[in-house]
Write a protein that holds these residues in place. Structure first.
Motif, PDB file in Angstrom:
ATOM      1  N   ASN A   1       0.771  -1.202   0.386  1.00 17.50           N
ATOM      2  CA  ASN A   1      -0.213   0.012  -0.220  1.00 17.50           C
ATOM      3  C   ASN A   1       0.884   1.315  -0.114  1.00 17.50           C
ATOM      4  OD1 ASN A   1      -2.017  -1.595   0.064  1.00 17.50           O
ATOM      5  ND2 ASN A   1      -2.998  -0.352   1.896  1.00 17.50           N
ATOM      6  N   GLU A   2       0.431   2.406  -0.785  1.00 18.28           N
ATOM      7  CA  GLU A   2       1.080   3.373  -0.250  1.00 18.28           C
ATOM      8  C   GLU A   2       0.130   5.280  -0.168  1.00 18.28           C
ATOM      9  OE1 GLU A   2       1.497   5.176  -5.087  1.00 18.28           O
ATOM     10  OE2 GLU A   2      -0.475   4.431  -5.251  1.00 18.28           O
ATOM     11  N   ILE A   3       0.269   5.789   0.681  1.00 18.79           N
ATOM     12  CA  ILE A   3      -0.239   6.904   1.479  1.00 18.79           C
ATOM     13  C   ILE A   3      -0.582   8.107  -0.357  1.00 18.79           C
ATOM     14  CG2 ILE A   3      -0.346   8.510   2.788  1.00 18.79           C
ATOM     15  CD1 ILE A   3       1.159   6.933   4.763  1.00 18.79           C
ATOM     16  N   VAL A   4      -1.751   7.499  -0.525  1.00 15.50           N
ATOM     17  CA  VAL A   4      -2.093   8.460  -1.688  1.00 15.50           C
ATOM     18  C   VAL A   4      -2.324   9.909  -1.757  1.00 15.50           C
ATOM     19  CG1 VAL A   4      -3.735   8.249  -3.679  1.00 15.50           C
ATOM     20  CG2 VAL A   4      -3.064   6.277  -2.820  1.00 15.50           C
ATOM     21  N   GLY A   5      -1.279  10.756  -2.473  1.00 18.56           N
ATOM     22  CA  GLY A   5      -1.380  11.940  -1.781  1.00 18.56           C
ATOM     23  C   GLY A   5      -2.544  12.666  -3.212  1.00 18.56           C
ATOM     24  N   ASP A   6      -2.925  14.208  -2.095  1.00 17.83           N
ATOM     25  CA  ASP A   6      -3.905  14.845  -3.450  1.00 17.83           C
ATOM     26  C   ASP A   6      -3.403  15.011  -4.978  1.00 17.83           C
ATOM     27  OD1 ASP A   6      -6.538  15.236  -2.602  1.00 17.83           O
ATOM     28  OD2 ASP A   6      -6.137  17.829  -3.319  1.00 17.83           O
ATOM     29  N   GLU A   7      -1.911  14.750  -5.116  1.00 15.92           N
ATOM     30  CA  GLU A   7      -1.672  15.683  -6.439  1.00 15.92           C
ATOM     31  C   GLU A   7      -2.031  14.298  -7.117  1.00 15.92           C
ATOM     32  OE1 GLU A   7       2.808  16.303  -7.363  1.00 15.92           O
ATOM     33  OE2 GLU A   7       2.497  14.307  -6.612  1.00 15.92           O
ATOM     34  N   SER A   8      -2.304  13.238  -7.161  1.00 12.44           N
ATOM     35  CA  SER A   8      -2.705  12.043  -7.532  1.00 12.44           C
ATOM     36  C   SER A   8      -4.266  12.258  -8.059  1.00 12.44           C
ATOM     37  CB  SER A   8      -2.402  11.095  -7.328  1.00 12.44           C
ATOM     38  OG  SER A   8      -3.260  10.968  -6.033  1.00 12.44           O
ATOM     39  N   GLY A   9      -4.351  13.224  -7.738  1.00  8.81           N
ATOM     40  CA  GLY A   9      -5.208  13.625  -7.734  1.00  8.81           C
ATOM     41  C   GLY A   9      -7.219  12.278  -7.919  1.00  8.81           C
ATOM     42  N   ASP A  10      -6.136  11.416  -6.747  1.00  8.40           N
ATOM     43  CA  ASP A  10      -7.047  10.054  -6.242  1.00  8.40           C
ATOM     44  C   ASP A  10      -6.414  10.199  -4.663  1.00  8.40           C
ATOM     45  OD1 ASP A  10      -8.113   9.690  -8.441  1.00  8.40           O
ATOM     46  OD2 ASP A  10      -7.018   8.473  -8.702  1.00  8.40           O
ATOM     47  N   GLY A  11      -6.616  11.450  -4.300  1.00  7.43           N
ATOM     48  CA  GLY A  11      -5.992  11.819  -3.063  1.00  7.43           C
ATOM     49  C   GLY A  11      -6.743  11.773  -1.571  1.00  7.43           C
ATOM     50  N   GLN A  12      -6.865  11.134  -0.456  1.00  3.70           N
ATOM     51  CA  GLN A  12      -7.670  10.273   1.036  1.00  3.70           C
ATOM     52  C   GLN A  12      -7.010  11.040   1.719  1.00  3.70           C
ATOM     53  OE1 GLN A  12      -8.725   6.097   0.519  1.00  3.70           O
ATOM     54  NE2 GLN A  12      -6.828   6.098  -0.443  1.00  3.70           N
ATOM     55  N   ASP A  13      -8.058  11.105   2.981  1.00  4.03           N
ATOM     56  CA  ASP A  13      -8.020  11.543   3.873  1.00  4.03           C
ATOM     57  C   ASP A  13      -7.541   9.812   4.923  1.00  4.03           C
ATOM     58  OD1 ASP A  13      -8.081  14.412   4.213  1.00  4.03           O
ATOM     59  OD2 ASP A  13     -10.510  12.960   4.126  1.00  4.03           O
ATOM     60  N   TYR A  14      -6.572  10.498   6.036  1.00  6.35           N
ATOM     61  CA  TYR A  14      -6.077   9.113   6.815  1.00  6.35           C
ATOM     62  C   TYR A  14      -5.929   9.113   8.602  1.00  6.35           C
ATOM     63  CZ  TYR A  14      -4.678   7.272   2.042  1.00  6.35           C
ATOM     64  OH  TYR A  14      -4.379   6.810   0.897  1.00  6.35           O
ATOM     65  N   GLN A  15      -6.384   8.571   8.614  1.00  9.67           N
ATOM     66  CA  GLN A  15      -6.023   8.768  10.319  1.00  9.67           C
ATOM     67  C   GLN A  15      -5.282   7.750  11.073  1.00  9.67           C
ATOM     68  OE1 GLN A  15     -10.204   7.281  12.230  1.00  9.67           O
ATOM     69  NE2 GLN A  15     -10.868   9.910  12.285  1.00  9.67           N
ATOM     70  N   LEU A  16      -4.185   8.495  11.107  1.00 12.16           N
ATOM     71  CA  LEU A  16      -2.636   7.435  12.663  1.00 12.16           C
ATOM     72  C   LEU A  16      -3.148   7.604  14.121  1.00 12.16           C
ATOM     73  CD1 LEU A  16      -0.352   5.933  12.553  1.00 12.16           C
ATOM     74  CD2 LEU A  16       1.093   8.455  12.422  1.00 12.16           C
ATOM     75  N   ILE A  17      -3.608   6.931  14.552  1.00 15.55           N
ATOM     76  CA  ILE A  17      -4.064   6.738  15.945  1.00 15.55           C
ATOM     77  C   ILE A  17      -2.374   6.152  16.749  1.00 15.55           C
ATOM     78  CG2 ILE A  17      -5.236   5.407  18.152  1.00 15.55           C
ATOM     79  CD1 ILE A  17      -7.614   5.088  16.033  1.00 15.55           C
ATOM     80  N   MET A  18      -2.186   6.843  17.521  1.00 17.15           N
ATOM     81  CA  MET A  18      -1.145   6.655  18.234  1.00 17.15           C
ATOM     82  C   MET A  18      -1.017   6.196  19.917  1.00 17.15           C
ATOM     83  SD  MET A  18       0.944   9.821  16.041  1.00 17.15           S
ATOM     84  CE  MET A  18      -0.158  10.744  17.206  1.00 17.15           C
ATOM     85  N   TYR A  19       0.181   6.290  20.748  1.00 17.18           N
ATOM     86  CA  TYR A  19      -0.160   5.976  21.434  1.00 17.18           C
ATOM     87  C   TYR A  19       1.034   6.798  22.905  1.00 17.18           C
ATOM     88  CZ  TYR A  19      -3.288   3.045  20.671  1.00 17.18           C
ATOM     89  OH  TYR A  19      -4.412   2.235  19.630  1.00 17.18           O
ATOM     90  N   VAL A  20       0.363   7.712  23.608  1.00 19.15           N
ATOM     91  CA  VAL A  20       1.703   8.439  24.057  1.00 19.15           C
ATOM     92  C   VAL A  20       0.740   8.609  25.678  1.00 19.15           C
ATOM     93  CG1 VAL A  20       1.682   9.964  22.211  1.00 19.15           C
ATOM     94  CG2 VAL A  20      -0.248  10.665  24.198  1.00 19.15           C
TER      95      VAL A  20
END
Length: 258
Positions: free
Chosen positions: A124-143
């Protein structure tokens, strides 16, 4: 760009692009409370939502890792880890399941444990908006939150095209994330499943929440209760009413809930 000196001026000079996330990334914690002075620190999940402009590449066939997402927390926070390795939940917004664990590798760096590196190790790649198919992503981390109350401080999100993130040529997006304030914790907070109904998708008819505040609750103050993912507190979505809410030993007008 232009240059002016001593009554003379240059023609316009071509500039350069500065890549950043589309929109404003957000960092939303489960707990805004300071770290209590207990023997076992309380882990706080923080969800970072972002939409990259440049695509973060997947792992190439000839390498063990592809691109990188780096999150830098304020100096008073610490990422949870075990021997430098960390656990995360990473997914596209709207997906019901996270990416498989084999698709990413999470590491914590720095003596103060404030930098998290998420390496792409799958297809998988993290698709950027520059490609025309960009998506929003969520990263849940623990601190671990700071052990004292403090004002909001900014977080940083950077992406890189290769695991050699020190190479300036690998830099993709750079973004600042508005942080959140850390407050004094309650004297006590408990959630009691009174009928002890624990089956999935079962309606729990009586949940008692007990809170003991350090400071007085005044007119105009708002108390916000966050439930874990998958728990539904809403009775009527159109009216935003809580499901069968009732205060104990007090008039509902004192604490109207929505």
């Amino acid at each position: 760009w232009t240059l002016a000196y001593n009554g003379e001026a240059s023609d316009p000079i071509p500039g350069f692009n500065i890549w950043t996330s589309v929109g404003e990334p957000t960092a939303v914690p489960v707990s805004y409370a300071r770290l209590p002075g207990t023997a076992v620190p309380i882990v706080n999940p923080v969800t970072v939502t972002f939409r990259p402009y440049k695509t973060v590449p997947a792992k190439p066939p000839s390498s063990l890792r592809g691109g990188v997402v780096r999150i830098e927390a304020p100096s008073t926070f610490r990422f949870v880890h075990e021997n430098g390795k960390c656990q995360v939940d990473f997914r596209a917004v709207g997906d019901s399941t996270p990416w498989p664990k084999s698709y990413t590798d999470c590491e914590i760096a720095g003596a103060s444990f404030t930098k998290l590196f998420l390496y792409m190790t799958g297809e998988n790649e993290i698709v950027g908006d520059e490609s025309g198919d960009g998506q929003d992503y969520q990263l849940i981390m623990y601190v671990f939150n700071p052990d004292t109350a403090e004002e909001a401080q900014g977080w940083r999100l950077d992406t890189f095209s290769t695991e050699n993130w020190q190479d300036p040529e690998s830099s993709l997006d750079e973004s600042l994330i508005p942080g959140f304030a850390v407050h004094n914790n309650f004297w006590s907070f408990s959630v009691d499943n009174v009928p002890e109904q624990y089956d999935g998708n079962e309606i729990v008819n009586d949940v008692t929440i007990v809170v003991s505040f350090r400071d007085n609750v005044k007119d105009g103050d708002m108390i916000t209760v966050y439930s874990p993912r998958g728990f539904n507190l809403v009775a009527n979505p159109e009216l935003n009413l809580c499901d069968n809410y009732r205060p104990v030993d007090a008039s509902p007008d004192w604490f109207p809930f929505t």
